[in-house]
Design a protein around this motif. Structure first.
Motif, PDB file in Angstrom:
ATOM      1  N   LEU A 187      37.460  53.789  46.720  1.00 20.83           N
ATOM      2  CA  LEU A 187      36.435  52.848  46.290  1.00 20.83           C
ATOM      3  C   LEU A 187      35.219  53.656  46.045  1.00 20.83           C
ATOM      4  CD1 LEU A 187      36.457  49.661  48.604  1.00 20.83           C
ATOM      5  CD2 LEU A 187      37.483  49.667  46.156  1.00 20.83           C
ATOM      6  N   ASP A 188      35.057  54.724  46.679  1.00 24.59           N
ATOM      7  CA  ASP A 188      33.853  55.524  46.108  1.00 24.59           C
ATOM      8  C   ASP A 188      34.281  56.158  44.686  1.00 24.59           C
ATOM      9  OD1 ASP A 188      32.810  55.038  48.574  1.00 24.59           O
ATOM     10  OD2 ASP A 188      33.556  56.801  49.588  1.00 24.59           O
TER      11      ASP A 188
ATOM     12  N   TYR B 116      35.108  34.931  40.159  1.00 24.65           N
ATOM     13  CA  TYR B 116      35.118  35.693  38.652  1.00 24.65           C
ATOM     14  C   TYR B 116      35.056  34.534  37.880  1.00 24.65           C
ATOM     15  CZ  TYR B 116      36.894  38.550  35.135  1.00 24.65           C
ATOM     16  OH  TYR B 116      37.030  39.349  34.099  1.00 24.65           O
ATOM     17  N   LYS B 117      34.104  34.529  37.159  1.00 23.37           N
ATOM     18  CA  LYS B 117      33.921  33.699  36.030  1.00 23.37           C
ATOM     19  C   LYS B 117      33.378  34.479  34.776  1.00 23.37           C
ATOM     20  CE  LYS B 117      34.508  30.058  38.356  1.00 23.37           C
ATOM     21  NZ  LYS B 117      35.887  29.059  38.246  1.00 23.37           N
ATOM     22  N   PRO B 118      34.265  35.193  34.069  1.00 19.88           N
ATOM     23  CA  PRO B 118      33.822  36.006  32.989  1.00 19.88           C
ATOM     24  C   PRO B 118      33.066  34.983  32.051  1.00 19.88           C
ATOM     25  CG  PRO B 118      35.997  35.609  32.952  1.00 19.88           C
ATOM     26  CD  PRO B 118      35.685  35.177  34.088  1.00 19.88           C
ATOM     27  N   GLU B 119      31.942  35.728  31.445  1.00 16.45           N
ATOM     28  CA  GLU B 119      31.069  35.154  30.545  1.00 16.45           C
ATOM     29  C   GLU B 119      30.786  33.600  30.995  1.00 16.45           C
ATOM     30  OE1 GLU B 119      33.188  35.335  26.793  1.00 16.45           O
ATOM     31  OE2 GLU B 119      33.564  37.413  26.896  1.00 16.45           O
TER      32      GLU B 119
ATOM     33  N   ILE C 182      38.767  43.040  41.052  1.00 17.61           N
ATOM     34  CA  ILE C 182      38.725  42.733  39.285  1.00 17.61           C
ATOM     35  C   ILE C 182      37.803  43.983  38.862  1.00 17.61           C
ATOM     36  CG2 ILE C 182      38.457  41.274  37.599  1.00 17.61           C
ATOM     37  CD1 ILE C 182      39.645  39.032  39.167  1.00 17.61           C
ATOM     38  N   PHE C 183      38.360  44.588  37.887  1.00 19.50           N
ATOM     39  CA  PHE C 183      37.218  45.581  37.482  1.00 19.50           C
ATOM     40  C   PHE C 183      36.931  45.212  36.105  1.00 19.50           C
ATOM     41  CE2 PHE C 183      35.489  49.393  35.310  1.00 19.50           C
ATOM     42  CZ  PHE C 183      35.183  49.927  36.269  1.00 19.50           C
TER      43      PHE C 183
ATOM     44  N   ASN D 260      32.005  46.419  42.316  1.00 16.58           N
ATOM     45  CA  ASN D 260      32.477  45.696  43.276  1.00 16.58           C
ATOM     46  C   ASN D 260      31.935  44.272  43.440  1.00 16.58           C
ATOM     47  OD1 ASN D 260      30.010  46.409  44.297  1.00 16.58           O
ATOM     48  ND2 ASN D 260      30.518  46.862  46.267  1.00 16.58           N
ATOM     49  N   ASP D 261      31.421  43.853  42.026  1.00 15.69           N
ATOM     50  CA  ASP D 261      31.061  42.425  41.973  1.00 15.69           C
ATOM     51  C   ASP D 261      32.146  41.370  42.463  1.00 15.69           C
ATOM     52  OD1 ASP D 261      28.407  43.167  41.451  1.00 15.69           O
ATOM     53  OD2 ASP D 261      28.395  42.760  39.446  1.00 15.69           O
TER      54      ASP D 261
END
Length: 275
Positions: free
Chosen positions: A147-148, A254-257, A231-232, A241-242
């Protein structure tokens, strides 16, 4: 920025340079979009919206699968951007990106089969070793430092890459192409990130292509690490890491746009293709 986007759109949508089939498709799209605005029944609205999406996809395919037409359009685009590139870095990025597309063998760039898509995620070029060295500590371990490294990858994209925000056709460049360009649209960045994740030892990582509520298509990278899903999505996040969450919560988060995912169309990586 709006001005240059308008000019880009004009360069690609100019009726002076489109084929008879394109005119026919545009006419159908306009017709069904008018119906869509007037339709009050939700089920019929969904059916009409699906028809519009299919017609737009056919129009996009028509653009992308005709190398001669694409070359003509890119010549127009280059002329249109000539007086902008010194003033607008976004314009220069897009011009360089399209010039790279033109100089490739366009006939070989139409990626349609599962094997074609899988081949895009190739991280064997020596340049990937340089990226690996840049984003990992000396004694890198997938278990301890993954993750780093992903956080450093996110920073590298912000600092070293010219990200294309404008909607452009997905030519599906290879990860090596994208690293050479240090530029790309949403699909390109997803392909590149997936390849780097493989390089880091994460073979769960895959490029996922999804349909949003408004029937637009989105690309992102999906993987699992220590019982959580990551999810990247560089385009819809502020930190790496959102969207790092347990499976039962990730799709709520996860709600893209600001849109919900209607369906997952397919996923792929170097080893697998899934529908």
């Amino acid at each position: 920025m709006t001005k240059i986007f308008d000019r880009l759109k004009k360069a690609f949508d100019s009726e002076d340079s489109i084929h008879e089939r394109e005119l026919e498709l545009l006419e159908y799209i306009s017709k069904y979009e008018n119906k869509l605005e007037k339709e009050s029944n939700s089920e019929r609205w969904k059916d009409i919206a699906k028809t519009v999406q299919k017609l737009k996809k056919e129009l996009q395919d028509l653009h992308e699968n005709d190398p001669i037409k694409l070359k003509y359009r890119l010549d127009e685009l280059n002329k249109d951007l000539a007086d902008e590139e010194t003033k607008n870095s976004e314009a220069k990025t897009i011009k360089n990106y399209f010039q790279f597309i033109v100089e490739k063998n366009l006939a070989c760039m139409q990626k349609t089969s599962a094997e074609d898509l899988k081949s895009l995620i190739d991280y064997s070029a020596i340049d990937f070793d340089m990226v690996f060295e840049k984003i990992t500590p000396k004694d890198y371990s997938y278990e301890d430092n993954y993750l780093d490294a992903i956080e450093n990858l996110y920073d590298l994209l912000e600092e070293d890459f010219d990200i294309i925000i404008q909607k452009t056709p997905n030519y599906l460049l290879t990860a090596a192409d994208i690293l050479q360009l240090k530029s790309g649209n949403q699909a390109d960045i997803s392909i590149f990130v997936c390849a780097i994740m493989h390089k880091l030892g994460d073979f769960n990582a895959k490029v996922t292509v999804a349909l949003l509520d408004d029937f637009t298509t989105i690309h992102f990278v999906q993987t699992k690490y220590k019982y959580r899903t990551l999810i990247f999505d560089f385009y819809n996040s502020e930190k790496y890491n959102d969207y790092l969450e347990y499976d039962n919560k990730i799709w709520e988060k996860y709600k893209p746009e600001d849109k919900a995912i209607r369906e997952i169309k397919f996923s792929f990586n170097k080893f697998n293709y899934e529908e």
